[in-house]
Structure formats: C-alpha cells, structure tokens
Design a protein around this motif. Structure first.
Motif, PDB file in Angstrom:
ATOM      1  N   GLY A  62      65.071  39.713  36.411  1.00 55.56           N
ATOM      2  CA  GLY A  62      64.413  38.478  36.804  1.00 55.56           C
ATOM      3  C   GLY A  62      62.897  38.579  36.727  1.00 55.56           C
ATOM      4  O   GLY A  62      62.192  37.825  37.362  1.00 55.56           O
ATOM      5  N   LEU A  63      62.397  39.531  35.963  1.00 59.65           N
ATOM      6  CA  LEU A  63      60.959  39.743  35.847  1.00 59.65           C
ATOM      7  C   LEU A  63      60.509  39.380  34.442  1.00 59.65           C
ATOM      8  O   LEU A  63      61.046  39.869  33.460  1.00 59.65           O
ATOM      9  N   LYS A  64      59.544  38.500  34.372  1.00 60.44           N
ATOM     10  CA  LYS A  64      58.971  38.151  33.081  1.00 60.44           C
ATOM     11  C   LYS A  64      57.470  38.125  33.233  1.00 60.44           C
ATOM     12  O   LYS A  64      56.930  37.481  34.122  1.00 60.44           O
ATOM     13  N   LEU A  65      56.781  38.868  32.373  1.00 61.57           N
ATOM     14  CA  LEU A  65      55.325  38.929  32.421  1.00 61.57           C
ATOM     15  C   LEU A  65      54.749  37.994  31.385  1.00 61.57           C
ATOM     16  O   LEU A  65      55.117  38.042  30.218  1.00 61.57           O
ATOM     17  N   ASN A  66      53.829  37.148  31.833  1.00 57.19           N
ATOM     18  CA  ASN A  66      53.122  36.329  30.860  1.00 57.19           C
ATOM     19  C   ASN A  66      51.937  37.143  30.342  1.00 57.19           C
ATOM     20  O   ASN A  66      51.688  38.261  30.778  1.00 57.19           O
ATOM     21  N   ASN A  67      51.194  36.594  29.406  1.00 57.94           N
ATOM     22  CA  ASN A  67      50.082  37.332  28.793  1.00 57.94           C
ATOM     23  C   ASN A  67      49.018  37.717  29.815  1.00 57.94           C
ATOM     24  O   ASN A  67      48.418  38.783  29.717  1.00 57.94           O
ATOM     25  N   ARG A  68      48.761  36.849  30.780  1.00 60.04           N
ATOM     26  CA  ARG A  68      47.761  37.154  31.803  1.00 60.04           C
ATOM     27  C   ARG A  68      48.195  38.335  32.663  1.00 60.04           C
ATOM     28  O   ARG A  68      47.388  39.201  32.989  1.00 60.04           O
ATOM     29  N   ASP A  69      49.493  38.373  33.009  1.00 56.32           N
ATOM     30  CA  ASP A  69      50.010  39.490  33.793  1.00 56.32           C
ATOM     31  C   ASP A  69      49.973  40.792  32.996  1.00 56.32           C
ATOM     32  O   ASP A  69      49.675  41.853  33.533  1.00 56.32           O
ATOM     33  N   LYS A  70      50.270  40.712  31.708  1.00 58.88           N
ATOM     34  CA  LYS A  70      50.224  41.899  30.853  1.00 58.88           C
ATOM     35  C   LYS A  70      48.810  42.449  30.769  1.00 58.88           C
ATOM     36  O   LYS A  70      48.594  43.651  30.830  1.00 58.88           O
ATOM     37  N   LYS A  71      47.842  41.540  30.628  1.00 62.34           N
ATOM     38  CA  LYS A  71      46.440  41.961  30.557  1.00 62.34           C
ATOM     39  C   LYS A  71      46.025  42.608  31.877  1.00 62.34           C
ATOM     40  O   LYS A  71      45.366  43.657  31.882  1.00 62.34           O
ATOM     41  N   ALA A  72      46.410  42.009  32.994  1.00 63.81           N
ATOM     42  CA  ALA A  72      46.066  42.572  34.303  1.00 63.81           C
ATOM     43  C   ALA A  72      46.695  43.947  34.479  1.00 63.81           C
ATOM     44  O   ALA A  72      46.060  44.865  35.010  1.00 63.81           O
ATOM     45  N   LEU A  73      47.919  44.114  34.024  1.00 64.62           N
ATOM     46  CA  LEU A  73      48.596  45.409  34.114  1.00 64.62           C
ATOM     47  C   LEU A  73      47.910  46.447  33.226  1.00 64.62           C
ATOM     48  O   LEU A  73      47.715  47.594  33.640  1.00 64.62           O
TER      49      LEU A  73
ATOM     50  N   GLY B  37      34.626  54.057  25.508  1.00 70.15           N
ATOM     51  CA  GLY B  37      35.194  52.833  24.930  1.00 70.15           C
ATOM     52  C   GLY B  37      36.104  52.120  25.924  1.00 70.15           C
ATOM     53  O   GLY B  37      36.058  50.891  26.059  1.00 70.15           O
ATOM     54  N   ALA B  38      36.924  52.897  26.637  1.00 75.33           N
ATOM     55  CA  ALA B  38      37.792  52.307  27.661  1.00 75.33           C
ATOM     56  C   ALA B  38      36.954  51.691  28.775  1.00 75.33           C
ATOM     57  O   ALA B  38      37.263  50.598  29.270  1.00 75.33           O
ATOM     58  N   GLY B  39      35.882  52.368  29.150  1.00 71.32           N
ATOM     59  CA  GLY B  39      35.009  51.843  30.188  1.00 71.32           C
ATOM     60  C   GLY B  39      34.304  50.568  29.760  1.00 71.32           C
ATOM     61  O   GLY B  39      34.167  49.626  30.552  1.00 71.32           O
ATOM     62  N   ALA B  40      33.868  50.508  28.513  1.00 71.54           N
ATOM     63  CA  ALA B  40      33.229  49.294  27.997  1.00 71.54           C
ATOM     64  C   ALA B  40      34.234  48.145  27.936  1.00 71.54           C
ATOM     65  O   ALA B  40      33.917  47.004  28.283  1.00 71.54           O
ATOM     66  N   PHE B  41      35.458  48.459  27.513  1.00 79.63           N
ATOM     67  CA  PHE B  41      36.521  47.451  27.480  1.00 79.63           C
ATOM     68  C   PHE B  41      36.786  46.904  28.881  1.00 79.63           C
ATOM     69  O   PHE B  41      36.884  45.689  29.082  1.00 79.63           O
ATOM     70  N   LEU B  42      36.897  47.806  29.837  1.00 79.60           N
ATOM     71  CA  LEU B  42      37.120  47.379  31.225  1.00 79.60           C
ATOM     72  C   LEU B  42      35.962  46.534  31.737  1.00 79.60           C
ATOM     73  O   LEU B  42      36.175  45.508  32.393  1.00 79.60           O
ATOM     74  N   TYR B  43      34.753  46.974  31.469  1.00 82.23           N
ATOM     75  CA  TYR B  43      33.581  46.262  31.965  1.00 82.23           C
ATOM     76  C   TYR B  43      33.549  44.830  31.431  1.00 82.23           C
ATOM     77  O   TYR B  43      33.206  43.897  32.144  1.00 82.23           O
ATOM     78  N   LYS B  44      33.940  44.672  30.183  1.00 81.97           N
ATOM     79  CA  LYS B  44      33.951  43.343  29.567  1.00 81.97           C
ATOM     80  C   LYS B  44      35.054  42.465  30.148  1.00 81.97           C
ATOM     81  O   LYS B  44      34.909  41.252  30.227  1.00 81.97           O
ATOM     82  N   HIS B  45      36.165  43.062  30.554  1.00 82.43           N
ATOM     83  CA  HIS B  45      37.340  42.299  30.964  1.00 82.43           C
ATOM     84  C   HIS B  45      37.590  42.287  32.464  1.00 82.43           C
ATOM     85  O   HIS B  45      38.701  42.007  32.897  1.00 82.43           O
ATOM     86  N   LEU B  46      36.601  42.581  33.261  1.00 81.86           N
ATOM     87  CA  LEU B  46      36.772  42.492  34.709  1.00 81.86           C
ATOM     88  C   LEU B  46      35.891  41.376  35.278  1.00 81.86           C
ATOM     89  O   LEU B  46      34.957  41.629  36.021  1.00 81.86           O
ATOM     90  N   PRO B  47      36.173  40.142  34.933  1.00 79.94           N
ATOM     91  CA  PRO B  47      35.327  39.052  35.405  1.00 79.94           C
ATOM     92  C   PRO B  47      35.593  38.705  36.865  1.00 79.94           C
ATOM     93  O   PRO B  47      36.684  38.893  37.372  1.00 79.94           O
TER      94      PRO B  47
END
Length: 175
Positions: free
Chosen positions: A12-23, A145-155
């Motif tokens: 009964g678990l379905k992840l939408n794109n937003r949940d996948k990104k958050a994970l 690179g991972a840190g830059a990616f995180l920094y960009k995507h943690l609004p």
C-alpha cells in the motif's frame, strides 16, 4: 498476493516523484554527514597523532597545527551531525563543502609537487602512496559534488543560505 508492478504497490506504499526526491536527499545527507562523523572520531580521540599528520602535509605554519588538529575534527563532527539531523543543513553543507574544497586543494597541491603524505581522513594509519592520494581527490570531488547537489536542492530549510540570500519579502502594496 503479488506486487502490482505498474503502481509500485506491495504494502500500500506508493512514492510520487516528490517523495522519491526527498528520500534521495535524505539518503545523501545521511551518507555525507555519516562520512564526516566517522572521519572525525579517531581525530577527536587522538589529536596528537592527527597533528603529526597535519604537519606532514607541509602546508600549514607550525603555530596553527595544534589548533587545526583540535578544532577541525569537532567542526567535521558537529557539521556532520547537523546535516544528518536536519538542523541548519544549509549551514552544515557550506561548512562541509568548504572543508572538502580545502582538502581537495591541499591534496592536489601535495600531489603536484610529489610530496608523500598521510591523509588522516578515516584512520591514522600510513596511506602515503601517490595513487591513494589520487583516489582521495576523486572521493573528495564526489563528496563535494554530492554536497553541491544537496545545497541546491534543500530549499526553505533554515540555515546560513537563507541569511545570505536575505528573507523573501512580499510586495509592499500587499498586506
């Protein structure tokens, strides 16, 4: 009862794109923060050995070595904990990305001049082979690179990022 492969449901678990990104972002935060927490532990326990490693880089003035050996591991640990816990993650990322940039510069400088050194990243054992220094650069670049990616995507999360940009204000004509 089998899994419905089209909808992604088994329990009964379905992840939408937003949940996948958050994970994904959470996973990267845990891995990156965990790396810095783990790397700091032996340095906190054995600051004298870490001071010898810093001295071996042959980059810092002798008067700064003991201060670096004491403070850098605690900064790594606290920033890593903040990143994992989500407490001021943008600020933690700025600190960790700054440390990684410094590590890359120092390792690269020593590699270019052919200076053999021990990294002291995850252990205090001697790892002064030049090829291991190259892989240290690769590892640090991936983490950066991972840190830059995180920094960009943690609004919208609290931290220094919001202070630097300034607070978003509404149109003065609106109440």
């Amino acid at each position: 009862m089998g899994a419905d492969l089209n909808s992604g449901r088994k329990w009964g678990l379905k992840l939408n794109n937003r949940d996948k990104k958050a994970l994904l972002l959470w996973g990267i935060r845990v891995v990156m923060g965990g790396c810095f927490i783990y790397a700091s532990l032996h340095k906190i326990i054995h600051p004298a050995e870490f001071a010898k490693i810093i001295y071996g880089y042959d980059v810092f003035p002798e008067t700064a070595i003991n201060l670096l050996a004491i403070w850098v591991p605690y900064i790594e640990c606290v920033a890593g904990l903040c990143l994992v816990a989500g407490f001021f993650p943008s600020s933690a990322l700025l600190i960790l990305n700054g440390l990684l940039s410094g590590f890359i510069l120092i390792i690269g400088y020593n590699l270019i001049r052919g200076h053999q050194f021990d990294c002291g990243c995850f252990s205090l054992a001697d790892q002064s082979h030049p090829s291991s220094a190259f892989w240290l650069l690769v590892r640090d670049a991936v983490l950066l690179g991972a840190g830059a990616f995180l920094y960009k995507h943690l609004p919208g999360l609290p931290g220094l990022k919001g202070i630097i940009r300034g607070y978003e204000t509404t149109d003065p004509g609106q109440s």
